[in-house]
Design a protein around this motif. Structure first.
Motif, short mmCIF file in Angstrom:
data_model
loop_
_atom_site.label_atom_id
_atom_site.label_comp_id
_atom_site.label_asym_id
_atom_site.label_seq_id
_atom_site.Cartn_x
_atom_site.Cartn_y
_atom_site.Cartn_z
N ARG A 591 0.85 -1.19 0.00
CA ARG A 591 0.00 0.00 0.00
C ARG A 591 0.89 1.24 0.00
O ARG A 591 1.90 1.28 0.70
CB ARG A 591 -0.87 -0.03 1.26
CG ARG A 591 -2.05 0.89 1.21
CD ARG A 591 -3.11 0.41 2.16
NE ARG A 591 -3.80 -0.78 1.63
CZ ARG A 591 -4.71 -1.46 2.31
NH1 ARG A 591 -5.03 -1.11 3.53
NH2 ARG A 591 -5.29 -2.50 1.76
N GLY A 592 0.52 2.23 -0.79
CA GLY A 592 1.28 3.47 -0.80
C GLY A 592 2.37 3.52 -1.86
O GLY A 592 2.94 4.57 -2.11
N THR A 593 2.66 2.38 -2.49
CA THR A 593 3.69 2.35 -3.53
C THR A 593 3.35 3.39 -4.61
O THR A 593 2.19 3.48 -5.03
CB THR A 593 3.76 0.95 -4.16
OG1 THR A 593 4.02 0.01 -3.14
CG2 THR A 593 4.86 0.87 -5.22
N LEU A 594 4.34 4.16 -5.02
CA LEU A 594 4.09 5.16 -6.07
C LEU A 594 3.56 4.48 -7.33
O LEU A 594 4.04 3.41 -7.70
CB LEU A 594 5.39 5.90 -6.41
CG LEU A 594 6.05 6.72 -5.30
CD1 LEU A 594 7.33 7.37 -5.81
CD2 LEU A 594 5.10 7.78 -4.76
N PRO B 58 9.72 2.66 -3.56
CA PRO B 58 9.37 4.04 -3.20
C PRO B 58 7.88 4.18 -2.90
O PRO B 58 7.04 3.69 -3.65
CB PRO B 58 9.76 4.83 -4.44
CG PRO B 58 10.84 4.01 -5.08
CD PRO B 58 10.43 2.59 -4.83
N LEU B 160 -0.46 -3.33 5.33
CA LEU B 160 0.73 -2.96 4.56
C LEU B 160 0.65 -3.39 3.12
O LEU B 160 1.01 -2.66 2.21
CB LEU B 160 1.97 -3.65 5.14
CG LEU B 160 2.50 -3.20 6.47
CD1 LEU B 160 3.75 -3.98 6.76
CD2 LEU B 160 2.81 -1.72 6.41
#
Lengths: 618, 167
Positions: A591-594, B58, B160
């Motif tokens: 989650r949150g990966t560009l 990233p 996550l």
């Protein structure tokens, strides 16, 4: 008898026959008074019936049998087929497809074809079908010596229920031609003591390779002997040696993965050899590299599939849509033989359906509107595949009314894609507006399209495939969508870019060129930097900033110019580390990966490296 | 307060909840993350690997160290210590590869302690656990005098690692 292991084979083969069924129906519809396609349709339906009966799919066999009865009347050749009868046959093709899928899944009861069966019987007239279908019996009559080729088949000794397998072989043969003089007698083949050896004569025009393939497709076949017969020339014997076989796609996928590993290992070995400076080792590694390369090429080639496997279902789709919308459409397919990797091919079906739907629904005008504009009543839609350097291009074009640019501009302003003062609608802007989820220029939502899920689906899918989409539209003249695809997904050439201590791969598909970043030519364009390159302002994206890498960048840096359609973007990196062939692997992004990665790969030194998605920057 | 609820129930109820999980037949792998002894059902453990450097992803949240290459397969590496809110891992002695939600996740632990038959594990009620979010603990056990927590992988890894399509 457990035929479940053949269910997949049955499904694949039926699909081929149904494609033929549909294709020939469309031909027949063009010339209802010419009965040429009927024989082919009959053969397709008959084969489906035989295979279904062997598999124990009684309802499929029954439906096919009723259709066969109707078709048989046309085979006698008394009159032209009516529109209603054609419609009935199209519906039969659809129902057969649904029933086959359901039967293979063991859910055939969920598909109701009672009404259709009644309609077929009615159409066939007084000669209504028998209630239960039986596979056509093979003629066991002794044939005069010399008719056809003598064929001997030996089934594998461990084959269970050899009798059923032999019957399946004979069914397949009956679809190719006339089967005669089967030995041993039917009772012996059906008995438990049958040892799996049998012979027959086949009077058919098919070549030995086709016959052998058909026999082997029945499964459990050990050996085949095909007597050349008098009519078979030497050349045909050679042809018989080109062997084809159906291979499970998963097996090819596994092979591809293993070769991917091999390519990675080779890279690692090359790396080691170079580091050691050992000439003998380097030579061996070079030989290994060449061999790996050959295996890779062969396997990639084995995965290549002609586009007709997907394109062949579109003529029917376009026909149905245009009828539903009261439009006249001449649909042309070009470049059917162009090949794409199976994995790419599997993914382009849906996007093409969206584009074709849009073309029929929004592109092509109703006949009266076309006439008023001085165009022929029937609109033209062309679906073409062509090879274009390393890529394959698929074009969907229509000669319809073109896109409504005023509406697109209004929508673009309303959604803040452009500011209020813009009045120019470039093709690029069109694509950006159309590509937004939920956008539709259709005034009202029709059953066919206009819900705004079309172009965005196409764009997303193409990006996932590492491809690109271009659009050209001229009012009153038509719209053309051009999809550019890599011919294979698994192994792609890529640039290796270094930023800080990190490395990233950038597939060459969208790399137009690389230039040096000349600070003197960088200006500010609205909120971002732009590079003046050959009198053109190239918007820049600093990969360091995007990736939040701290520290000072080197003074001399390259800019990788990415090109997606008409749009160009310069990606500023720290350093280039050459070009590699990379094996694309998927990974599950946390989650949150560009949203700028299209996958990952493993480099020769064993390190994983993320693959940048050019579409994420443009 | 899953743990709280669990631990105030009679012991047979805890066993009942264990028995519901097929995975819990067999053995438990015990490993140490910081000062905390942890456990995972052995059926979810694919293998143990020596530590290796990961490639950063990233944008991914801090406990995610990045991607590692396990014989050609790309696996997400998660720092166990950060995951359990115990600061960055220090020793990083072993990677425990867990099969979770149809994917493989590498959990960086300090050391592998033991592989114990579930039958020899005593599940005991404890009133509280210091310094660990009870939501990420599936149960508390004791074996050969050592207490440990059975990690609730869904609660730990779910937030996550998205369960969306691969890229």
């Amino acid at each position: 008898m457990d035929l479940s292991q053949y269910a997949e084979l049955f499904r694949t083969e039926t699909r081929d026959h149904l494609l033929t069924f549909n294709r020939l129906l469309l031909e027949w519809e063009q010339h209802p008074d010419q009965p040429e396609p009927v024989a082919g349709i009959f053969r397709a339906v008959h084969t489906i019936k035989g295979m279904a009966a062997t598999m124990g799919y009684a309802r499929v066999a029954d439906l096919a049998h009723r259709a066969e009865t109707l078709l048989d009347r046309f085979r006698q050749g008394h009159r032209a087929v009516t529109d209603e009868e054609l419609e009935l046959l199209f519906r039969t093709a659809d129902a057969l497809e649904a029933l086959v899928e359901a039967s293979v899944g063991g859910r055939d009861a969920a598909v109701d074809v009672e009404l259709l069966l009644g309609a077929l019987d009615d159409a066939a007239g007084a000669h209504a079908a028998e209630p239960t279908a039986r596979p056509r019996r093979i003629s066991f009559v002794a044939a005069p010596v010399g008719v056809g080729r003598r064929i001997e088949v030996i089934l594998r000794t461990d084959s269970p229920l050899k009798g059923a397998r032999a019957a399946l072989v004979l069914q397949r043969m009956a679809a190719l031609g006339t089967v005669l003089a089967v030995e041993p007698a039917p009772a012996a083949i059906e008995s438990d003591a049958f040892d799996g050896r049998f012979a027959f004569r086949l009077d058919a025009t098919a070549d030995a390779a086709t016959i052998e393939r058909e026999i082997r497709s029945a499964g459990d076949v050990d050996r085949i002997g095909i007597d050349a017969g008098d009519a078979v020339a030497e050349g045909d014997r050679d042809a018989g040696r080109t062997r084809h076989l159906r291979v499970d796609l998963r097996r090819l996928d596994t092979l591809m993965n293993v070769v991917g590993e091999l390519v990675t290992a080779r890279g690692r070995l090359e790396h080691l050899a170079a580091a050691r400076g050992d000439a003998a080792l380097a030579e061996d590694v070079a030989t290994l590299s060449a061999l790996t390369q050959r295996i890779q090429t062969e396997i990639l080639q084995a995965r290549m599939t002609p586009v007709w496997q997907v394109f062949d279902r579109f003529p029917r789709l376009v026909r149905d849509l245009s009828r539903q919308l009261n439009k006249q459409v001449a649909f042309k397919v070009e470049g059917k033989e162009i090949e794409l990797d199976r994995a790419v091919l599997d993914e382009i079906g849906d996007p093409l359906v969206h584009l074709l739907r849009n073309a029929v629904d929004h592109g092509i005008e109703p006949p009266e509107e076309r006439a008023a504009a001085g165009k022929p009543a029937a609109g033209q839609i062309v679906l073409a595949a062509l090879r274009d350097r390393g890529a394959v291009t698929i074009v969907v074009s229509d000669d319809g009314r073109g896109l409504d640019r005023a509406k697109i501009l209004a929508e673009a302003k309303a959604r803040g894609v452009v500011d209020g003062s813009t009045d120019e609608v470039t093709d690029d802007l069109v694509l950006r507006v159309l590509g937004r989820s939920g956008f539709s220029t259709a005034g009202q939502v029709s059953q066919v399209s206009g819900r705004g899920v079309g172009v965005d689906v196409v764009l997303t899918r193409m990006r996932e495939l590492g491809g690109s989409v271009e659009i050209k539209s001229t009012p009153g003249v038509g719209t053309t969508f051009t999809l550019r695809l890599p011919p294979t997904l698994a192994i792609v050439p890529a640039l290796l870019a270094r930023v800080g201590h990190e490395r990233y791969a950038l597939p060459l598909t969208h790399v137009a060129e690389t230039v040096e970043l000349d600070a003197g030519r960088v200006t500010r364009l609205e909120t971002r930097d732009a590079l003046l390159l050959r009198d053109e302002l190239l918007p820049l994206v600093h990969l360091r900033d995007v990736l939040q890498i701290e520290g000072e960048p080197p003074r001399r840096r390259p800019v990788v110019v990415l090109q997606l359609g008409d749009r160009r973007t310069g990606l500023v990196i720290d350093r280039m580390e050459g070009q590699r062939e990379i094996v694309v692997k998927s990974f599950r992004p946390p989650r949150g990966t560009l949203p700028i990665f299209s996958g990952a790969t493993v480099l020769g030194d064993g390190d994983p490296v993320l693959i940048l998605d050019a579409g994420g920057f443009a | 307060m899953i743990l709280g609820c669990l631990l105030t129930q009679p012991r047979w109820l805890i066993f009942a909840s264990f028995n519901k999980m097929d995975d819990f037949s067999g053995r438990l792998l015990l490993f140490r993350i910081g000062d905390l002894a942890c456990a995972a059902p052995a059926t979810t453990v694919r293998e143990i690997l020596p530590p290796q450097r990961a490639t950063r992803i990233p944008g991914a949240p801090p406990p995610v160290e990045g991607l590692i290459n396990v014989r050609g397969e790309l696996v997400t590496l998660v720092d166990g210590a950060r995951l359990l809110g115990r600061g960055p891992g220090v020793d990083g002695g072993a990677l425990v590869l867990l099969e979770w939600a149809a994917t493989t996740v590498a959990l960086a632990a300090d050391e592998v302690l033991d592989l114990v038959p579930l039958g020899s594990v005593e599940l005991e009620a404890r009133e509280e656990l210091v310094g660990i979010d009870p939501g990420v603990v599936q149960a508390v056990g004791r074996h050969a005098g050592r207490s440990f927590v059975v990690l609730a992988l869904d609660a730990l890894l779910g937030p996550l690692l998205t369960v969306q399509e691969d890229v």
